[in-house]
Every structure is written in structure tokens, then in C-alpha cells.
Design a protein around this motif. Structure first.
Motif, PDB file in Angstrom:
ATOM      1  N   LEU A 174       0.757  -0.964   0.196  1.00 17.72           N
ATOM      2  CA  LEU A 174       0.102   0.078  -0.035  1.00 17.72           C
ATOM      3  C   LEU A 174       1.022   1.291   0.224  1.00 17.72           C
ATOM      4  O   LEU A 174       0.546   2.162  -0.706  1.00 17.72           O
ATOM      5  N   MET A 175       1.906   1.347   0.829  1.00 14.66           N
ATOM      6  CA  MET A 175       2.685   2.419   1.030  1.00 14.66           C
ATOM      7  C   MET A 175       3.748   2.810  -0.381  1.00 14.66           C
ATOM      8  O   MET A 175       3.766   3.441  -0.690  1.00 14.66           O
ATOM      9  N   GLU A 176       3.917   1.358  -1.186  1.00 16.95           N
ATOM     10  CA  GLU A 176       4.646   1.432  -2.051  1.00 16.95           C
ATOM     11  C   GLU A 176       3.882   2.269  -3.294  1.00 16.95           C
ATOM     12  O   GLU A 176       4.552   2.942  -3.919  1.00 16.95           O
ATOM     13  N   PRO A 202       6.954   5.457  -2.620  1.00 16.88           N
ATOM     14  CA  PRO A 202       7.947   4.623  -2.733  1.00 16.88           C
ATOM     15  C   PRO A 202       9.163   4.774  -2.203  1.00 16.88           C
ATOM     16  O   PRO A 202       9.836   3.918  -1.287  1.00 16.88           O
ATOM     17  N   ARG A 203       9.640   6.086  -1.757  1.00 23.56           N
ATOM     18  CA  ARG A 203      10.579   6.097  -0.940  1.00 23.56           C
ATOM     19  C   ARG A 203      10.328   5.752   0.598  1.00 23.56           C
ATOM     20  O   ARG A 203      11.200   5.527   1.434  1.00 23.56           O
ATOM     21  N   THR A 204       9.123   6.257   0.900  1.00 22.72           N
ATOM     22  CA  THR A 204       8.686   5.950   2.289  1.00 22.72           C
ATOM     23  C   THR A 204       8.771   4.434   2.506  1.00 22.72           C
ATOM     24  O   THR A 204       9.315   3.920   3.609  1.00 22.72           O
ATOM     25  N   ALA A 209      10.398   2.291   0.811  1.00 24.29           N
ATOM     26  CA  ALA A 209      11.853   1.624   0.885  1.00 24.29           C
ATOM     27  C   ALA A 209      12.573   2.113   2.204  1.00 24.29           C
ATOM     28  O   ALA A 209      13.312   1.233   2.706  1.00 24.29           O
ATOM     29  N   PHE A 210      12.221   3.277   2.787  1.00 22.85           N
ATOM     30  CA  PHE A 210      12.694   3.235   4.250  1.00 22.85           C
ATOM     31  C   PHE A 210      12.208   2.509   5.145  1.00 22.85           C
ATOM     32  O   PHE A 210      13.058   1.942   6.186  1.00 22.85           O
ATOM     33  N   PHE A 211      10.925   2.290   5.248  1.00 19.64           N
ATOM     34  CA  PHE A 211      10.507   1.224   6.417  1.00 19.64           C
ATOM     35  C   PHE A 211      10.940  -0.114   5.743  1.00 19.64           C
ATOM     36  O   PHE A 211      11.295  -0.997   6.888  1.00 19.64           O
ATOM     37  N   SER A 212      11.290  -0.436   4.653  1.00 16.83           N
ATOM     38  CA  SER A 212      11.789  -1.587   4.305  1.00 16.83           C
ATOM     39  C   SER A 212      13.519  -1.833   4.903  1.00 16.83           C
ATOM     40  O   SER A 212      13.904  -2.981   5.345  1.00 16.83           O
ATOM     41  N   GLY A 213      13.963  -0.610   4.592  1.00 15.53           N
ATOM     42  CA  GLY A 213      15.491  -0.548   5.307  1.00 15.53           C
ATOM     43  C   GLY A 213      15.451  -0.775   6.770  1.00 15.53           C
ATOM     44  O   GLY A 213      16.355  -1.520   7.266  1.00 15.53           O
ATOM     45  N   LEU A 214      14.414  -0.262   7.231  1.00 12.93           N
ATOM     46  CA  LEU A 214      14.371  -0.523   8.890  1.00 12.93           C
ATOM     47  C   LEU A 214      14.135  -2.000   8.953  1.00 12.93           C
ATOM     48  O   LEU A 214      14.792  -2.325   9.965  1.00 12.93           O
ATOM     49  N   TRP A 215      13.158  -2.679   8.448  1.00 11.92           N
ATOM     50  CA  TRP A 215      13.044  -4.026   8.555  1.00 11.92           C
ATOM     51  C   TRP A 215      14.404  -4.627   8.440  1.00 11.92           C
ATOM     52  O   TRP A 215      14.586  -5.878   9.302  1.00 11.92           O
ATOM     53  N   GLU A 216      15.113  -4.379   7.413  1.00 13.55           N
ATOM     54  CA  GLU A 216      16.426  -5.209   7.237  1.00 13.55           C
ATOM     55  C   GLU A 216      17.231  -4.835   8.079  1.00 13.55           C
ATOM     56  O   GLU A 216      18.288  -5.856   8.489  1.00 13.55           O
ATOM     57  N   SER A 236      18.155  -0.268   0.069  1.00 12.11           N
ATOM     58  CA  SER A 236      16.647   0.229   0.421  1.00 12.11           C
ATOM     59  C   SER A 236      16.854   1.784   0.828  1.00 12.11           C
ATOM     60  O   SER A 236      16.090   2.696   0.566  1.00 12.11           O
ATOM     61  N   PHE A 237      17.778   1.996   1.627  1.00 15.33           N
ATOM     62  CA  PHE A 237      17.987   3.536   2.077  1.00 15.33           C
ATOM     63  C   PHE A 237      18.568   4.380   0.933  1.00 15.33           C
ATOM     64  O   PHE A 237      18.310   5.645   0.804  1.00 15.33           O
ATOM     65  N   LEU A 238      19.176   3.729   0.067  1.00 14.25           N
ATOM     66  CA  LEU A 238      19.559   4.494  -1.123  1.00 14.25           C
ATOM     67  C   LEU A 238      18.386   4.924  -1.814  1.00 14.25           C
ATOM     68  O   LEU A 238      18.257   5.884  -2.442  1.00 14.25           O
ATOM     69  N   LYS A 239      17.394   4.027  -2.135  1.00  8.06           N
ATOM     70  CA  LYS A 239      16.356   4.036  -2.822  1.00  8.06           C
ATOM     71  C   LYS A 239      15.325   5.027  -2.206  1.00  8.06           C
ATOM     72  O   LYS A 239      14.879   5.926  -2.590  1.00  8.06           O
ATOM     73  N   ALA A 240      15.350   5.106  -0.621  1.00  9.92           N
ATOM     74  CA  ALA A 240      14.665   6.135  -0.417  1.00  9.92           C
ATOM     75  C   ALA A 240      15.141   7.412  -0.108  1.00  9.92           C
ATOM     76  O   ALA A 240      14.421   8.308  -0.343  1.00  9.92           O
ATOM     77  N   SER A 241      16.428   7.544  -0.192  1.00 11.47           N
ATOM     78  CA  SER A 241      16.964   8.737  -0.637  1.00 11.47           C
ATOM     79  C   SER A 241      16.842   9.389  -1.954  1.00 11.47           C
ATOM     80  O   SER A 241      17.173  10.629  -2.006  1.00 11.47           O
ATOM     81  N   GLY A 242      16.629   8.414  -2.686  1.00 15.41           N
ATOM     82  CA  GLY A 242      16.562   8.870  -4.018  1.00 15.41           C
ATOM     83  C   GLY A 242      17.981   8.727  -4.928  1.00 15.41           C
ATOM     84  O   GLY A 242      18.092   8.832  -6.221  1.00 15.41           O
ATOM     85  N   ALA A 243      18.935   8.210  -3.966  1.00 18.53           N
ATOM     86  CA  ALA A 243      20.209   8.215  -4.685  1.00 18.53           C
ATOM     87  C   ALA A 243      20.248   6.822  -5.494  1.00 18.53           C
ATOM     88  O   ALA A 243      21.190   6.503  -6.504  1.00 18.53           O
ATOM     89  N   GLY A 244      19.519   5.876  -5.099  1.00 15.20           N
ATOM     90  CA  GLY A 244      19.476   4.387  -5.784  1.00 15.20           C
ATOM     91  C   GLY A 244      18.930   4.584  -7.054  1.00 15.20           C
ATOM     92  O   GLY A 244      18.520   3.282  -7.676  1.00 15.20           O
ATOM     93  N   GLU A 245      18.121   5.708  -7.635  1.00 18.27           N
ATOM     94  CA  GLU A 245      17.007   5.573  -8.537  1.00 18.27           C
ATOM     95  C   GLU A 245      17.763   5.211  -9.886  1.00 18.27           C
ATOM     96  O   GLU A 245      17.176   4.858 -11.107  1.00 18.27           O
ATOM     97  N   HIS A 246      19.133   5.672 -10.030  1.00 18.86           N
ATOM     98  CA  HIS A 246      19.916   5.264 -11.391  1.00 18.86           C
ATOM     99  C   HIS A 246      20.636   4.047 -11.359  1.00 18.86           C
ATOM    100  O   HIS A 246      21.214   3.810 -12.216  1.00 18.86           O
TER     101      HIS A 246
END
Length: 188
Positions: free
Chosen positions: A96-98, A102-104, A106-113, A176-186
């Protein structure tokens, strides 16, 4: 001189891909070893059943060896399970959050990991202590006169498996945190 940064960047990229491929092979290799251990465990159990039916008695070490092998299988395959996102977790919330952010997600996914890395790290630390005790006290399984086997080789494989799982959790958390920050989009 202008091509030196380009060559250095290309060399760094090749190095990263090589390390990434080696890591994937190591994680999958442990998973494959776990699969082989499943076949060995099945053969042990079938042999024990056959021996019980023929002789009326169990084979030595089967129950103790089976218990250690089962634990070893779980931890040898844990890294592959984590890498392929096959751990049981509630995806409903993240799905649902995705859709909304998507960044949020990814952030919660990073916390899970990160939580998974902490749990696996704690298990690895505990297993390391048990391994040292097993080596120091020369722990073994079995019956002294009949058949015995040292426990430390099993503990080493359990430690390696859970440590690899902890590292894999960290790798996924960073992604996940790179994706959440927008740095992992590329990145692929």
C-alpha cells in the motif's frame, strides 16, 4: 590525462561487479550446500528407519546428527532466503505504501532489514561463543563407546550461514536506504 578518471571509474565499476558476483555465488553456494545437506539428512533418516525395521535398533548418532544438521540447513540457506526476499513478512502494509510513496516504503523496508541484520548478528555472536566453548571443552555428540563426533564443524557452518545472512540484510538495507533517499534511482 583526461581519460584517467574515466578509466578509474570503469575499473572501479568492474571491481564492484566482480565483488557483487562473488558475493552472489558465495550466498547461493551456501544455499546449495544446505540443499545437499537436506538430501543427506533424508538418507540418514531413511537408513535409520530401515535399520529399525531390520534390527529393531536405531543407528548411532542419527538423532543428534539429525538435529544439528537441521539447524545447519536453516542457517546455510538463510542468506539466499534473505537475498531473494523470501522471508515471511507482512507485505500488505509495504505494498500500500509503495503505491503512495515508494521512498517511504523503501525507508521502512530498510528498517526491517536493519532489524534482521541485528537479530542475525546477535545470533552469530551467540553462536561464536558456543563455538569457542565447543572447541575449548572438546564437545561431542554420540555415545562414548559406540560412536562420537565433534560438534565444532557444525557450529562453524551455522556461524558462517548466520553471518552471511546478517551481511545480506545489511546489503539490502543499504540498497533500500539509497532508494529512499533517491540516490538509488539510477542503479539497476
Amino acid at each position: 590525462m583526461a581519460s584517467d578518471p574515466v578509466q578509474a571509474g570503469a575499473s572501479e565499476g568492474r571491481r564492484r561487479r566482480t565483488v557483487h558476483l562473488l558475493w552472489l555465488r558465495a550466498v547461493d553456494g551456501l544455499g546449495a550446500l544446505g540443499t545437499i545437506m537436506i538430501a543427506l539428512l533424508m538418507a540418514m533418516i531413511c537408513s535409520d528407519v530401515f535399520a529399525r525395521n531390520i534390527t529393531g535398533g536405531s543407528l548411532p548418532l542419527v538423532s543428534e546428527l539429525g538435529a544439528l544438521t537441521l539447524v545447519m540447513i536453516v542457517y546455510l540457506q538463510l542468506g539466499t532466503t534473505v537475498r531473494n526476499n523470501r522471508l515471511a513478512r507482512t507485505e500488505f502494509f509495504l505494498a500500500l505504501m509503495e503505491n503512495r510513496s515508494p521512498r517511504t516504503a523503501a525507508f521502512f523496508s530498510g528498517l526491517w532489514e536493519l532489524a534482521g541484520a541485528a537479530v542475525c548478528g546477535a545470533i552469530a555472536w551467540s553462536t561464536y561463543g558456543i563455538l569457542l566453548k565447543d572447541i575449548e571443552h572438546r564437545e561431542f555428540i554420540g555415545v562414548t563407546v559406540v560412536m562420537t563426533m565433534q560438534t565444532w564443524p557444525f557450529r562453524v557452518l551455522i556461524l558462517v550461514g548466520v553471518a552471511v545472512a546478517a551481511i545480506q540484510f545489511v546489503v539490502l538495507a543499504v540498497r533500500s536506504f539509497l532508494k529512499a533517499s533517491g540516490a538509488g534511482e539510477h542503479r539497476p
